[in-house]
Each structure stands twice: as C-alpha cells, then as structure tokens.
Design a protein around this motif. Structure first.
Motif, PDB file in Angstrom:
ATOM      1  N   SER A  89     -13.728  -2.961  -4.180  1.00  0.00           N
ATOM      2  CA  SER A  89     -13.892  -3.632  -4.882  1.00  0.00           C
ATOM      3  C   SER A  89     -14.498  -5.030  -4.100  1.00  0.00           C
ATOM      4  CB  SER A  89     -13.718  -3.902  -5.865  1.00  0.00           C
ATOM      5  OG  SER A  89     -13.645  -5.614  -6.633  1.00  0.00           O
ATOM      6  N   SER A  90     -15.997  -5.246  -3.481  1.00  0.00           N
ATOM      7  CA  SER A  90     -16.205  -6.309  -3.267  1.00  0.00           C
ATOM      8  C   SER A  90     -15.926  -7.869  -3.545  1.00  0.00           C
ATOM      9  CB  SER A  90     -18.105  -6.885  -3.236  1.00  0.00           C
ATOM     10  OG  SER A  90     -18.593  -6.976  -3.986  1.00  0.00           O
ATOM     11  N   LYS A  91     -15.113  -7.709  -5.109  1.00  0.00           N
ATOM     12  CA  LYS A  91     -14.728  -8.681  -5.721  1.00  0.00           C
ATOM     13  C   LYS A  91     -13.261  -9.077  -5.614  1.00  0.00           C
ATOM     14  CE  LYS A  91     -14.028 -10.571 -10.625  1.00  0.00           C
ATOM     15  NZ  LYS A  91     -14.298  -9.932 -12.013  1.00  0.00           N
ATOM     16  N   LEU A  92     -12.329  -7.943  -5.531  1.00  0.00           N
ATOM     17  CA  LEU A  92     -10.642  -7.770  -5.412  1.00  0.00           C
ATOM     18  C   LEU A  92     -10.862  -7.789  -3.964  1.00  0.00           C
ATOM     19  CD1 LEU A  92     -11.004  -5.476  -8.682  1.00  0.00           C
ATOM     20  CD2 LEU A  92     -10.622  -8.338  -8.671  1.00  0.00           C
ATOM     21  N   LYS A  93     -11.408  -6.889  -2.772  1.00  0.00           N
ATOM     22  CA  LYS A  93     -10.747  -6.828  -1.720  1.00  0.00           C
ATOM     23  C   LYS A  93      -9.837  -7.477  -1.076  1.00  0.00           C
ATOM     24  CE  LYS A  93     -14.679  -6.865   0.745  1.00  0.00           C
ATOM     25  NZ  LYS A  93     -15.588  -6.573   1.602  1.00  0.00           N
ATOM     26  N   GLY A  94      -9.404  -9.273  -1.445  1.00  0.00           N
ATOM     27  CA  GLY A  94      -8.794  -9.983  -1.054  1.00  0.00           C
ATOM     28  C   GLY A  94      -7.937  -9.485  -1.513  1.00  0.00           C
ATOM     29  N   ILE A  95      -7.428  -9.146  -2.320  1.00  0.00           N
ATOM     30  CA  ILE A  95      -6.279  -9.738  -3.480  1.00  0.00           C
ATOM     31  C   ILE A  95      -5.183  -8.673  -2.309  1.00  0.00           C
ATOM     32  CG2 ILE A  95      -4.948  -9.431  -5.369  1.00  0.00           C
ATOM     33  CD1 ILE A  95      -7.655  -9.855  -6.504  1.00  0.00           C
ATOM     34  N   PRO A  96      -3.544  -9.114  -2.228  1.00  0.00           N
ATOM     35  CA  PRO A  96      -2.977  -8.485  -1.310  1.00  0.00           C
ATOM     36  C   PRO A  96      -2.464  -7.071  -2.486  1.00  0.00           C
ATOM     37  CG  PRO A  96      -2.262 -10.190  -0.554  1.00  0.00           C
ATOM     38  CD  PRO A  96      -3.737 -10.509  -1.535  1.00  0.00           C
ATOM     39  N   VAL A  97      -2.154  -6.232  -1.833  1.00  0.00           N
ATOM     40  CA  VAL A  97      -1.718  -5.261  -2.347  1.00  0.00           C
ATOM     41  C   VAL A  97      -0.734  -4.562  -2.557  1.00  0.00           C
ATOM     42  CG1 VAL A  97      -2.029  -2.737  -4.251  1.00  0.00           C
ATOM     43  CG2 VAL A  97      -3.729  -4.045  -3.652  1.00  0.00           C
ATOM     44  N   VAL A  98       1.169  -4.711  -3.093  1.00  0.00           N
ATOM     45  CA  VAL A  98       2.298  -3.750  -2.427  1.00  0.00           C
ATOM     46  C   VAL A  98       2.033  -2.346  -3.292  1.00  0.00           C
ATOM     47  CG1 VAL A  98       4.629  -4.328  -2.113  1.00  0.00           C
ATOM     48  CG2 VAL A  98       2.796  -5.858  -1.761  1.00  0.00           C
ATOM     49  N   ILE A  99       2.821  -1.881  -3.184  1.00  0.00           N
ATOM     50  CA  ILE A  99       3.128  -0.427  -3.132  1.00  0.00           C
ATOM     51  C   ILE A  99       4.373  -0.365  -3.654  1.00  0.00           C
ATOM     52  CG2 ILE A  99       2.439   1.982  -3.097  1.00  0.00           C
ATOM     53  CD1 ILE A  99      -0.112   1.764  -3.495  1.00  0.00           C
ATOM     54  N   MET A 100       4.933  -0.274  -4.285  1.00  0.00           N
ATOM     55  CA  MET A 100       5.989   0.804  -4.512  1.00  0.00           C
ATOM     56  C   MET A 100       6.775   2.176  -5.246  1.00  0.00           C
ATOM     57  SD  MET A 100       7.473  -2.282  -7.626  1.00  0.00           S
ATOM     58  CE  MET A 100       6.684  -1.934  -8.418  1.00  0.00           C
ATOM     59  N   SER A 101       7.758   2.745  -4.581  1.00  0.00           N
ATOM     60  CA  SER A 101       8.147   3.762  -4.898  1.00  0.00           C
ATOM     61  C   SER A 101       9.336   3.968  -5.037  1.00  0.00           C
ATOM     62  CB  SER A 101       7.494   4.700  -4.265  1.00  0.00           C
ATOM     63  OG  SER A 101       7.437   5.993  -4.057  1.00  0.00           O
ATOM     64  N   SER A 102       9.855   4.757  -5.630  1.00  0.00           N
ATOM     65  CA  SER A 102      11.304   5.769  -5.649  1.00  0.00           C
ATOM     66  C   SER A 102      11.437   6.386  -4.013  1.00  0.00           C
ATOM     67  CB  SER A 102      11.656   5.374  -6.956  1.00  0.00           C
ATOM     68  OG  SER A 102      11.257   6.692  -7.448  1.00  0.00           O
ATOM     69  N   GLU A 103      10.674   6.700  -4.096  1.00  0.00           N
ATOM     70  CA  GLU A 103      10.960   8.094  -3.130  1.00  0.00           C
ATOM     71  C   GLU A 103       9.931   7.435  -1.368  1.00  0.00           C
ATOM     72  OE1 GLU A 103       7.523  10.927  -4.904  1.00  0.00           O
ATOM     73  OE2 GLU A 103       9.124  11.143  -6.491  1.00  0.00           O
ATOM     74  N   ASN A 104      11.149   8.012  -0.674  1.00  0.00           N
ATOM     75  CA  ASN A 104      10.714   7.696   0.621  1.00  0.00           C
ATOM     76  C   ASN A 104      10.127   8.786   1.090  1.00  0.00           C
ATOM     77  OD1 ASN A 104      10.860   6.514   3.402  1.00  0.00           O
ATOM     78  ND2 ASN A 104      12.928   6.663   3.665  1.00  0.00           N
ATOM     79  N   VAL A 105       8.977   8.607   1.601  1.00  0.00           N
ATOM     80  CA  VAL A 105       7.789  10.105   2.072  1.00  0.00           C
ATOM     81  C   VAL A 105       6.635   8.931   2.789  1.00  0.00           C
ATOM     82  CG1 VAL A 105       6.074  11.695   1.622  1.00  0.00           C
ATOM     83  CG2 VAL A 105       7.979  11.477  -0.227  1.00  0.00           C
ATOM     84  N   PRO A 106       7.320   9.413   4.514  1.00  0.00           N
ATOM     85  CA  PRO A 106       6.426   8.665   5.413  1.00  0.00           C
ATOM     86  C   PRO A 106       4.771   9.240   5.443  1.00  0.00           C
ATOM     87  CG  PRO A 106       8.737  10.046   6.118  1.00  0.00           C
ATOM     88  CD  PRO A 106       8.372   9.819   4.633  1.00  0.00           C
ATOM     89  N   THR A 107       4.755  10.031   5.097  1.00  0.00           N
ATOM     90  CA  THR A 107       2.906  10.221   4.620  1.00  0.00           C
ATOM     91  C   THR A 107       2.401   9.639   3.824  1.00  0.00           C
ATOM     92  OG1 THR A 107       3.469  12.483   3.371  1.00  0.00           O
ATOM     93  CG2 THR A 107       2.869  12.861   6.032  1.00  0.00           C
ATOM     94  N   ARG A 108       3.341   9.420   2.564  1.00  0.00           N
ATOM     95  CA  ARG A 108       2.588   8.692   1.900  1.00  0.00           C
ATOM     96  C   ARG A 108       2.936   6.956   2.166  1.00  0.00           C
ATOM     97  NH1 ARG A 108       6.320   9.530  -3.951  1.00  0.00           N
ATOM     98  NH2 ARG A 108       5.454  11.219  -2.809  1.00  0.00           N
ATOM     99  N   ILE A 109       3.484   6.539   2.375  1.00  0.00           N
ATOM    100  CA  ILE A 109       3.360   4.981   3.164  1.00  0.00           C
ATOM    101  C   ILE A 109       2.672   4.871   3.963  1.00  0.00           C
ATOM    102  CG2 ILE A 109       5.064   3.773   4.042  1.00  0.00           C
ATOM    103  CD1 ILE A 109       7.715   5.006   3.342  1.00  0.00           C
ATOM    104  N   THR A 110       2.902   5.622   5.395  1.00  0.00           N
ATOM    105  CA  THR A 110       1.607   5.521   6.016  1.00  0.00           C
ATOM    106  C   THR A 110      -0.121   5.442   5.308  1.00  0.00           C
ATOM    107  OG1 THR A 110       2.837   6.441   7.783  1.00  0.00           O
ATOM    108  CG2 THR A 110       0.523   6.260   8.563  1.00  0.00           C
ATOM    109  N   ARG A 111      -0.319   6.557   4.526  1.00  0.00           N
ATOM    110  CA  ARG A 111      -1.996   6.656   4.220  1.00  0.00           C
ATOM    111  C   ARG A 111      -1.698   5.184   3.472  1.00  0.00           C
ATOM    112  NH1 ARG A 111      -2.226  11.623  -0.024  1.00  0.00           N
ATOM    113  NH2 ARG A 111      -1.342   9.866  -1.388  1.00  0.00           N
ATOM    114  N   CYS A 112      -0.692   4.817   2.806  1.00  0.00           N
ATOM    115  CA  CYS A 112      -0.975   4.287   1.987  1.00  0.00           C
ATOM    116  C   CYS A 112      -1.547   2.663   2.384  1.00  0.00           C
ATOM    117  CB  CYS A 112       0.035   3.908   1.002  1.00  0.00           C
ATOM    118  SG  CYS A 112       0.144   4.263  -0.753  1.00  0.00           S
ATOM    119  N   LEU A 113      -0.628   1.754   3.617  1.00  0.00           N
ATOM    120  CA  LEU A 113      -0.468   1.130   5.198  1.00  0.00           C
ATOM    121  C   LEU A 113      -1.837   1.004   5.365  1.00  0.00           C
ATOM    122  CD1 LEU A 113       2.761   0.871   6.090  1.00  0.00           C
ATOM    123  CD2 LEU A 113       1.518  -0.161   4.663  1.00  0.00           C
TER     124      LEU A 113
END
Length: 139
Positions: A89-113
C-alpha cells in the motif's frame, strides 16, 4: 528521533498522543494482553486488535501508527498476508511491521524479512525484545 521514554504529564491526553503508537495484532487474547502490557510499560500507546482484517480497518481510519506488531498465525489473514498488504500500500508501506511467532521456522522468518518485515520475534516476547525494537525501528 522518537523517544521511547515517557513525556511529562503522563496520563494526560496530550502526553498519550505524543507517545509512539503501536498497533498490536494477535488472535489470542492472552498474547494480546501480554504484548500490550510490555509495550505500554515501555511507554508506547497501544491499540490491540484480534485480526489482520481489523488491523487494516483501523489503519484505514487511523493515520498515526508508528509500528505494527503482529502474530504470524491467525485465522482469515496471517501476519504474513497483513505484512504484504501493508507493504503493498502506498499509504501504509512506510509503517514498520514486526512479526511474532511461537514457532522458530527459519524459512518463514527469512520470507517475512525478505517481504519487508523489520524484525521477527519469537514468543514469548520479552521486555528486552521491545527495548531492542524501540532502538532499531523507531529511531
């Protein structure tokens, strides 16, 4: 530079409005309460919602959000899908997003980053995680 320290006149509406505003998104009421409590004790103003859909609704009407912190696994819309919508979104893209999870899945973490998340936190989130976020994300 935004500060995570409280401002004079705590409790006043003006002081609360001057604090960095974090949108916390988690379908678990317990996890929402935990992250909200940690954020508030770190001098953030917090709005907590239970779904990605509600987060997008709030973002459509609330222009003053400093950061979004969202759970990864939620029904209807995952935190990853919310991240993609915000960053697309051009309006929202400047807002930092942090993801939380109880599962330590490296591929998921990498994809989100790679998709634009500022950070990926493992639950349970600790006050030290929030302090680190404050220094990195809200500089």
């Amino acid at each position: 530079m935004m500060s995570c320290k409280g401002l004079g006149g705590e409790g006043s509406a003006a002081a609360a409005a001057a604090l960095p505003h974090v949108l916390a998104v988690d379908d678990s009421s317990v996890d929402r309460a935990v992250i909200s409590g940690i954020l508030r004790s770190s001098k953030f103003r917090v709005t907590a919602v239970d779904s990605g859909k509600r987060a997008l609704e709030l973002l459509g009407s609330e222009a003053n959000v400093s950061m979004i912190i969202t759970d990864y696994w939620m029904p209807e819309m995952t935190g990853y899908e919310l991240l993609k919508k915000v960053k697309g979104s051009s309006k929202l893209k400047g807002i930092p997003v942090v993801i939380m999870s109880s599962e330590n899945v490296p591929t998921r973490i990498t994809r989100c980053l790679e998709e634009g998340a500022e950070d990926f936190l493992l639950k349970p989130v600790q006050p030290s995680d929030v302090s680190r976020l404050c220094n990195r994300v809200l500089r």
